[in-house]
Design a protein around this motif. Structure first.
Motif, PDB file in Angstrom:
ATOM      1  N   ARG A 238       0.826  -1.214   0.000  1.00 23.81           N
ATOM      2  CA  ARG A 238       0.000   0.000   0.000  1.00 23.81           C
ATOM      3  C   ARG A 238       0.854   1.255   0.000  1.00 23.81           C
ATOM      4  O   ARG A 238       0.624   2.188  -0.796  1.00 23.81           O
ATOM      5  CB  ARG A 238      -0.909  -0.010   1.235  1.00 23.81           C
ATOM      6  N   GLN A 242       0.940   4.211  -2.747  1.00 23.90           N
ATOM      7  CA  GLN A 242       0.570   5.573  -2.355  1.00 23.90           C
ATOM      8  C   GLN A 242       1.705   6.557  -2.606  1.00 23.90           C
ATOM      9  O   GLN A 242       1.467   7.709  -2.979  1.00 23.90           O
ATOM     10  CB  GLN A 242       0.152   5.602  -0.879  1.00 23.90           C
ATOM     11  N   SER A 274      -5.518  -3.424   3.529  1.00 25.70           N
ATOM     12  CA  SER A 274      -4.595  -2.403   4.028  1.00 25.70           C
ATOM     13  C   SER A 274      -5.059  -1.001   3.660  1.00 25.70           C
ATOM     14  O   SER A 274      -4.964  -0.066   4.458  1.00 25.70           O
ATOM     15  CB  SER A 274      -3.187  -2.669   3.472  1.00 25.70           C
ATOM     16  N   LEU A 275      -5.577  -0.837   2.448  1.00 20.75           N
ATOM     17  CA  LEU A 275      -6.101   0.466   2.043  1.00 20.75           C
ATOM     18  C   LEU A 275      -7.318   0.847   2.878  1.00 20.75           C
ATOM     19  O   LEU A 275      -7.487   2.001   3.282  1.00 20.75           O
ATOM     20  CB  LEU A 275      -6.471   0.434   0.558  1.00 20.75           C
ATOM     21  N   ARG A 276      -8.178  -0.117   3.138  1.00 19.17           N
ATOM     22  CA  ARG A 276      -9.347   0.148   3.993  1.00 19.17           C
ATOM     23  C   ARG A 276      -8.911   0.563   5.392  1.00 19.17           C
ATOM     24  O   ARG A 276      -9.462   1.505   5.979  1.00 19.17           O
ATOM     25  CB  ARG A 276     -10.217  -1.102   4.071  1.00 19.17           C
ATOM     26  N   SER A 278      -6.368   2.133   6.250  1.00 19.79           N
ATOM     27  CA  SER A 278      -5.816   3.493   6.247  1.00 19.79           C
ATOM     28  C   SER A 278      -6.879   4.555   5.974  1.00 19.79           C
ATOM     29  O   SER A 278      -6.558   5.733   5.813  1.00 19.79           O
ATOM     30  CB  SER A 278      -4.699   3.604   5.204  1.00 19.79           C
ATOM     31  N   GLU A 280      -9.145   4.493   3.350  1.00 14.83           N
ATOM     32  CA  GLU A 280      -9.496   4.665   1.949  1.00 14.83           C
ATOM     33  C   GLU A 280     -10.786   3.912   1.624  1.00 14.83           C
ATOM     34  O   GLU A 280     -11.135   2.915   2.255  1.00 14.83           O
ATOM     35  CB  GLU A 280      -8.367   4.142   1.048  1.00 14.83           C
ATOM     36  N   VAL A 282     -12.482   1.499  -0.925  1.00 15.25           N
ATOM     37  CA  VAL A 282     -11.881   0.506  -1.808  1.00 15.25           C
ATOM     38  C   VAL A 282     -12.949  -0.375  -2.451  1.00 15.25           C
ATOM     39  O   VAL A 282     -13.897  -0.813  -1.790  1.00 15.25           O
ATOM     40  CB  VAL A 282     -10.887  -0.394  -1.048  1.00 15.25           C
ATOM     41  N   TRP A 359     -10.033   3.962  -4.445  1.00 16.56           N
ATOM     42  CA  TRP A 359      -9.153   2.928  -4.998  1.00 16.56           C
ATOM     43  C   TRP A 359     -10.009   1.793  -5.564  1.00 16.56           C
ATOM     44  O   TRP A 359     -10.946   1.324  -4.913  1.00 16.56           O
ATOM     45  CB  TRP A 359      -8.222   2.364  -3.925  1.00 16.56           C
TER      46      TRP A 359
END
Length: 441
Positions: A238, A242, A274-276, A278, A280, A282, A359
């Motif tokens: 991630r 980014q 991982s994006l969730r 943070s 984000e 997704v 994303w």
């Protein structure tokens, strides 16, 4: 030099099972040989060639005569007739050939002495055979060197050392044989491990993946991937994306692999998680319609195939939430799997997902077998190529990277799945270069 030794050590560490198996086989063969080899006991005696020595002249001539006769006397031990007489004397159940094979007569250099050695299955038998050979040998020489009408022969044999008896079997000690077998097995096993490593065309280390693709290493995932063990590598993946992509834009990431069973679907899920985490938004869309699907197997959930076949609207497919992530599974098998990614409704699904989420992660079929990933790449802002340690071939991974070299996303990187603990440590210790832009672009 140090790097070469380190590389050999790594190979032996990774392929220690081959070394162990070869070593055990060699030691086992040596042990079997020792068990099956019959015990052989030796007896030795020494004879002296005596010649007339009345004065200095006869002493000199006799000594010269004895030395000249020495090789001939020793060769007589190989006589079939002599062996037959020994067998008859002792009433042995043996053949002349076997008797000759177990008997030797060795001249001692610089002397007129002959060392007679015999071998048999027991100490007493070896001593008896040696004594019988002595008797017949001395009688044979006396007959050959006799002078008609003379009281003394030209030469005769005198026993200097009578036949010995040994309680220990001959040959090398078992401990020495097993020790030598162990050393030979380790050397053979290590050699085999190195040869196998040289012949192995599969990617095994992060360095191999970087060399094959010419791309930066985004992350390395452990051999036993789970939600727990994949958290940190998922964060690394991630963070790499980014850092490479503009923060104020929406992003579409294409995840693909050279071949099947690399774990690309799992990597896509780890990235989405991982994006969730943070913060984000997704969406994870499974376009891998050739193999297995992502997410739920519930047939009531709207899938990619449902959208493509015009059964539902793209908005309906984006309504499915799993742990805070919008998941669109592959769905049931389609008769037109090859046309799914080319469908205008697939394009509409991707565009609609990008409007609603920061994303969008696209999971595609293996790039070396199908062109789906290549056709999806023009939607993507970033490409993640997933390889698997010990499975993905070096040339296949290189060919996959070259497919996207010209027309693929501007940001691309490689992920190595199934790493060993040592390779995971090297990545964690920042010894593997992780760049935000691919080499040569």
């Amino acid at each position: 030099m140090n790097s070469t030794l380190t590389e050999y050590f790594r190979i032996l560490t990774e392929r220690w099972r081959w070394v162990a198996v070869v070593c055990l086989v060699v030691v086992g063969l040596a042990a079997t040989y020792l068990l099956l080899q019959p015990k052989s006991y030796q007896s030795q005696s020494t004879v002296f060639i005596s010649t007339p020595r009345d004065d200095s002249d006869t002493y000199y001539r006799g000594d010269l005569y004895a030395k000249e006769r020495l090789p001939s006397y020793a060769a007589l031990i190989q006589s079939q007739d002599l062996a037959k007489r020994v067998i008859a004397d002792l009433q042995l159940d043996s053949t002349p050939e076997a008797m000759i094979a177990s008997t030797t007569a060795t001249p001692i250099p610089g002397t007129v002495l002959i060392l007679l050695s015999t071998a048999a299955g027991s100490p007493s038998s070896a001593q008896a055979i040696n004594q019988a050979y002595l008797d017949e040998f001395m009688a044979e020489i006396a007959s050959l060197e006799a002078i008609p009408g003379a009281l003394t022969p030209r030469a005769e044999l005198l026993v200097v050392e009578p036949p010995t008896i040994s309680e220990l079997p001959g040959g090398f000690p078992p401990t020495l044989v097993l020790g030598a077998a162990t050393a030979a097995g380790l050397i053979a096993g290590a050699t085999l491990a190195v040869l196998l490593a040289l012949a192995d065309s599969r990617v095994r280390r992060p360095e191999d993946a970087i060399e094959a693709t010419g791309l930066p290493l985004f992350a390395a995932f452990p051999a036993q991937t789970s939600k727990t063990t994949g958290i940190e590598p998922g964060r690394q993946l991630r963070d790499a994306l980014q850092a490479a992509l503009p923060a104020d834009q929406k992003h579409i990431v294409l995840v693909t692999a050279p071949d099947v069973s690399t774990g690309s679907t799992s990597i896509a899920q780890q990235l989405a998680d991982s994006l969730r985490d943070s913060g984000e938004s997704v969406a994870l869309i499974d376009f891998d319609v050739r193999t297995k699907s992502t997410g739920t197997s519930d047939e009531s959930v709207v899938s990619v195939v449902d959208v493509v076949e015009d059964l539902v609207a793209p908005e309906d497919a984006l309504s499915n939430k799993v742990d805070g992530i919008t998941v669109v599974p592959q769905g049931h098998a389609s008769e037109n799997a090859a046309r799914v990614v080319d469908s205008p409704r697939a394009t509409l699904l991707i565009e609609r997902a990008a409007q609603l989420h920061g994303w969008v992660i696209l999971d595609s079929a293996p790039a070396s077998k199908f062109s789906d990933a290549q056709r999806l790449s023009h939607f993507a802002d970033a490409l993640v190529i997933v390889s698997r340690s010990g499975k993905t071939k070096f040339e296949t991974l290189r060919a996959t990277a070259q497919q996207f070299a010209l027309s693929g996303p501007t940001v691309a990187g490689v992920v190595l799945n199934g790493c060993s603990a040592a390779d995971m440590h090297s990545v964690g210790g920042s010894r593997i270069p992780v760049r935000s832009t691919p080499a040569g672009r």
